[in-house]
Motif scaffolding. Structure first.
Motif, PDB file in Angstrom:
ATOM      1  N   GLY A 107       0.660  70.787 -80.579  1.00  0.00           N
ATOM      2  CA  GLY A 107       1.240  71.992 -80.002  1.00  0.00           C
ATOM      3  C   GLY A 107       2.126  71.744 -78.797  1.00  0.00           C
ATOM      4  N   ASP A 108       1.977  70.601 -78.175  1.00  0.00           N
ATOM      5  CA  ASP A 108       2.722  70.286 -76.961  1.00  0.00           C
ATOM      6  C   ASP A 108       4.132  69.817 -77.329  1.00  0.00           C
ATOM      7  OD1 ASP A 108       3.803  69.199 -74.632  1.00  0.00           O
ATOM      8  OD2 ASP A 108       1.945  68.193 -74.042  1.00  0.00           O
ATOM      9  N   PRO A 109       5.174  70.573 -76.931  1.00  0.00           N
ATOM     10  CA  PRO A 109       6.541  70.184 -77.272  1.00  0.00           C
ATOM     11  C   PRO A 109       6.935  68.798 -76.749  1.00  0.00           C
ATOM     12  CG  PRO A 109       6.501  72.415 -76.378  1.00  0.00           C
ATOM     13  CD  PRO A 109       5.128  71.839 -76.212  1.00  0.00           C
ATOM     14  N   ALA A 110       6.371  68.385 -75.617  1.00  0.00           N
ATOM     15  CA  ALA A 110       6.686  67.061 -75.076  1.00  0.00           C
ATOM     16  C   ALA A 110       6.146  65.963 -75.989  1.00  0.00           C
ATOM     17  CB  ALA A 110       6.118  66.914 -73.663  1.00  0.00           C
ATOM     18  N   VAL A 111       4.960  66.162 -76.567  1.00  0.00           N
ATOM     19  CA  VAL A 111       4.382  65.179 -77.487  1.00  0.00           C
ATOM     20  C   VAL A 111       5.178  65.148 -78.779  1.00  0.00           C
ATOM     21  CG1 VAL A 111       2.329  64.563 -78.836  1.00  0.00           C
ATOM     22  CG2 VAL A 111       2.086  65.390 -76.477  1.00  0.00           C
ATOM     23  N   VAL A 112       5.537  66.315 -79.289  1.00  0.00           N
ATOM     24  CA  VAL A 112       6.362  66.390 -80.509  1.00  0.00           C
ATOM     25  C   VAL A 112       7.679  65.646 -80.278  1.00  0.00           C
ATOM     26  CG1 VAL A 112       7.635  67.944 -82.054  1.00  0.00           C
ATOM     27  CG2 VAL A 112       5.309  68.532 -81.324  1.00  0.00           C
ATOM     28  N   ALA A 113       8.303  65.868 -79.135  1.00  0.00           N
ATOM     29  CA  ALA A 113       9.573  65.207 -78.823  1.00  0.00           C
ATOM     30  C   ALA A 113       9.388  63.698 -78.697  1.00  0.00           C
ATOM     31  CB  ALA A 113      10.167  65.780 -77.534  1.00  0.00           C
ATOM     32  N   GLN A 114       8.307  63.274 -78.056  1.00  0.00           N
ATOM     33  CA  GLN A 114       8.039  61.843 -77.902  1.00  0.00           C
ATOM     34  C   GLN A 114       7.916  61.174 -79.267  1.00  0.00           C
ATOM     35  OE1 GLN A 114       4.046  60.712 -76.683  1.00  0.00           O
ATOM     36  NE2 GLN A 114       4.862  59.021 -75.431  1.00  0.00           N
ATOM     37  N   LEU A 115       7.143  61.772 -80.161  1.00  0.00           N
ATOM     38  CA  LEU A 115       6.954  61.203 -81.491  1.00  0.00           C
ATOM     39  C   LEU A 115       8.246  61.246 -82.293  1.00  0.00           C
ATOM     40  CD1 LEU A 115       3.410  62.624 -82.316  1.00  0.00           C
ATOM     41  CD2 LEU A 115       3.990  60.305 -81.549  1.00  0.00           C
ATOM     42  N   TRP A 116       8.990  62.340 -82.171  1.00  0.00           N
ATOM     43  CA  TRP A 116      10.257  62.477 -82.899  1.00  0.00           C
ATOM     44  C   TRP A 116      11.244  61.398 -82.448  1.00  0.00           C
ATOM     45  CZ3 TRP A 116      15.319  63.751 -81.522  1.00  0.00           C
ATOM     46  CH2 TRP A 116      16.163  64.055 -82.596  1.00  0.00           C
ATOM     47  N   ARG A 117      11.368  61.189 -81.132  1.00  0.00           N
ATOM     48  CA  ARG A 117      12.283  60.163 -80.616  1.00  0.00           C
ATOM     49  C   ARG A 117      11.902  58.768 -81.107  1.00  0.00           C
ATOM     50  NH1 ARG A 117      11.795  63.212 -75.953  1.00  0.00           N
ATOM     51  NH2 ARG A 117      10.261  61.767 -75.116  1.00  0.00           N
ATOM     52  N   ALA A 118      10.600  58.535 -81.298  1.00  0.00           N
ATOM     53  CA  ALA A 118      10.120  57.228 -81.753  1.00  0.00           C
ATOM     54  C   ALA A 118      10.116  57.118 -83.281  1.00  0.00           C
ATOM     55  CB  ALA A 118       8.713  56.985 -81.218  1.00  0.00           C
ATOM     56  N   HIS A 119      10.566  58.177 -83.965  1.00  0.00           N
ATOM     57  CA  HIS A 119      10.618  58.210 -85.437  1.00  0.00           C
ATOM     58  C   HIS A 119       9.224  58.104 -86.053  1.00  0.00           C
ATOM     59  CE1 HIS A 119      14.956  57.946 -85.134  1.00  0.00           C
ATOM     60  NE2 HIS A 119      14.777  56.930 -84.296  1.00  0.00           N
ATOM     61  N   VAL A 120       8.257  58.798 -85.424  1.00  0.00           N
ATOM     62  CA  VAL A 120       6.888  58.847 -85.934  1.00  0.00           C
ATOM     63  C   VAL A 120       6.717  60.194 -86.626  1.00  0.00           C
ATOM     64  CG1 VAL A 120       4.436  58.869 -85.312  1.00  0.00           C
ATOM     65  CG2 VAL A 120       6.025  57.343 -84.105  1.00  0.00           C
ATOM     66  N   ALA A 121       6.270  60.153 -87.890  1.00  0.00           N
ATOM     67  CA  ALA A 121       6.077  61.377 -88.666  1.00  0.00           C
ATOM     68  C   ALA A 121       4.642  61.432 -89.175  1.00  0.00           C
ATOM     69  CB  ALA A 121       7.035  61.414 -89.843  1.00  0.00           C
ATOM     70  N   VAL A 122       4.040  62.611 -89.067  1.00  0.00           N
ATOM     71  CA  VAL A 122       2.684  62.838 -89.562  1.00  0.00           C
ATOM     72  C   VAL A 122       2.786  63.602 -90.870  1.00  0.00           C
ATOM     73  CG1 VAL A 122       0.447  63.904 -89.079  1.00  0.00           C
ATOM     74  CG2 VAL A 122       1.783  62.898 -87.209  1.00  0.00           C
ATOM     75  N   VAL A 123       2.164  63.063 -91.926  1.00  0.00           N
ATOM     76  CA  VAL A 123       2.167  63.711 -93.235  1.00  0.00           C
ATOM     77  C   VAL A 123       0.786  64.328 -93.432  1.00  0.00           C
ATOM     78  CG1 VAL A 123       2.473  63.394 -95.716  1.00  0.00           C
ATOM     79  CG2 VAL A 123       3.798  61.998 -94.108  1.00  0.00           C
ATOM     80  N   ARG A 124       0.747  65.660 -93.423  1.00  0.00           N
ATOM     81  CA  ARG A 124      -0.514  66.389 -93.558  1.00  0.00           C
ATOM     82  C   ARG A 124      -0.684  67.029 -94.926  1.00  0.00           C
ATOM     83  NH1 ARG A 124      -2.575  67.768 -88.375  1.00  0.00           N
ATOM     84  NH2 ARG A 124      -1.094  67.276 -86.753  1.00  0.00           N
ATOM     85  N   ASP A 125       0.422  67.343 -95.585  1.00  0.00           N
ATOM     86  CA  ASP A 125       0.341  67.952 -96.905  1.00  0.00           C
ATOM     87  C   ASP A 125       1.486  67.441 -97.758  1.00  0.00           C
ATOM     88  OD1 ASP A 125       1.721  69.312 -94.944  1.00  0.00           O
ATOM     89  OD2 ASP A 125       1.520  71.275 -95.803  1.00  0.00           O
ATOM     90  N   GLY A 126       1.386  67.697 -99.048  1.00  0.00           N
ATOM     91  CA  GLY A 126       2.363  67.171 -99.989  1.00  0.00           C
ATOM     92  C   GLY A 126       1.822  65.913-100.642  1.00  0.00           C
ATOM     93  N   ASP A 127       2.696  65.187-101.276  1.00  0.00           N
ATOM     94  CA  ASP A 127       2.300  63.972-101.985  1.00  0.00           C
ATOM     95  C   ASP A 127       2.811  62.732-101.273  1.00  0.00           C
ATOM     96  OD1 ASP A 127       1.017  65.414-103.988  1.00  0.00           O
ATOM     97  OD2 ASP A 127       2.815  65.555-105.217  1.00  0.00           O
ATOM     98  N   ILE A 128       2.005  61.691-101.295  1.00  0.00           N
ATOM     99  CA  ILE A 128       2.325  60.402-100.680  1.00  0.00           C
ATOM    100  C   ILE A 128       2.344  59.373-101.794  1.00  0.00           C
ATOM    101  CG2 ILE A 128       1.541  58.629 -99.062  1.00  0.00           C
ATOM    102  CD1 ILE A 128       0.009  60.959 -97.597  1.00  0.00           C
ATOM    103  N   ALA A 129       3.438  58.630-101.931  1.00  0.00           N
ATOM    104  CA  ALA A 129       3.535  57.589-102.953  1.00  0.00           C
ATOM    105  C   ALA A 129       2.832  56.329-102.464  1.00  0.00           C
ATOM    106  CB  ALA A 129       4.995  57.296-103.281  1.00  0.00           C
ATOM    107  N   LEU A 130       2.042  55.727-103.349  1.00  0.00           N
ATOM    108  CA  LEU A 130       1.328  54.493-103.040  1.00  0.00           C
ATOM    109  C   LEU A 130       1.967  53.335-103.791  1.00  0.00           C
ATOM    110  CD1 LEU A 130      -2.385  55.702-103.225  1.00  0.00           C
ATOM    111  CD2 LEU A 130      -0.910  55.546-101.235  1.00  0.00           C
TER     112      LEU A 130
END
Length: 163
Positions: free
Chosen positions: A93-116
């Protein structure tokens, strides 16, 4: 004496490997009938994708903390790794944390399909195991993201003011 199971123990086709992932690793996998890819529905298991250089540092730090071994998928063409995680974290929920992760190209996948990774020719170029899933263990997503953030914070240049 126990035997560590591998996907090769039960054959090496997308169907047999998907069965291995389901039965031995507890991953909700299926084989996509159109592409032949092994897919996993995100839900209780998710993924955190990041550039390989950051992911290598995270791997070292998690090992230092005795967390693991963590299943990690490598994406050689993209230069990224995806950690398979327990999806136990709250939405960020913290916009600063979202921005930090976005700048570092870190993405969290919570739903959808993940290819193995798949044993099919050509699929190895898209996804490989950096650390193969061989057990039901997946690290806490909360723990993994905290580690990522600590490493990002430690790498930030410090403003020491005028000299």
């Amino acid at each position: 004496m126990t035997h560590a199971h591998t996907a090769a123990d039960i054959g090496d086709s997308p169907q047999s490997r998907s069965l291995f992932y389901r039965k031995v690793c507890g991953l909700p996998t299926f084989v996509d009938p159109t592409t032949g890819r092994i897919m996993m529905s995100a839900g209780s298991t998710g993924a955190v994708m990041m550039p390989a250089d950051l992911a290598q540092r995270v791997k070292i730090e998690l090992h230092r903390r005795n967390v693991g071994p963590c299943p990690i998928i490598g994406h050689p063409r993209a230069g990224t790794w995806s950690y398979l995680i327990r999806a136990d974290m709250e939405p960020i929920g913290d916009p600063a944390v979202v921005a930090q992760l976005w700048r570092a190209h870190v993405a969290v996948v919570r739903d959808g399909d993940i290819a193995l990774p798949s044993p099919e020719p050509g699929h190895q170029l898209a996804r490989t195991w950096v650390v193969a899933a061989t057990t039901p263990f997946r690290p806490s997503g909360t723990t993994l993201l905290a580690c990522v953030r600590e490493l990002l914070d430690a790498a930030k240049p410090r403003n020491h003011g005028p000299y």
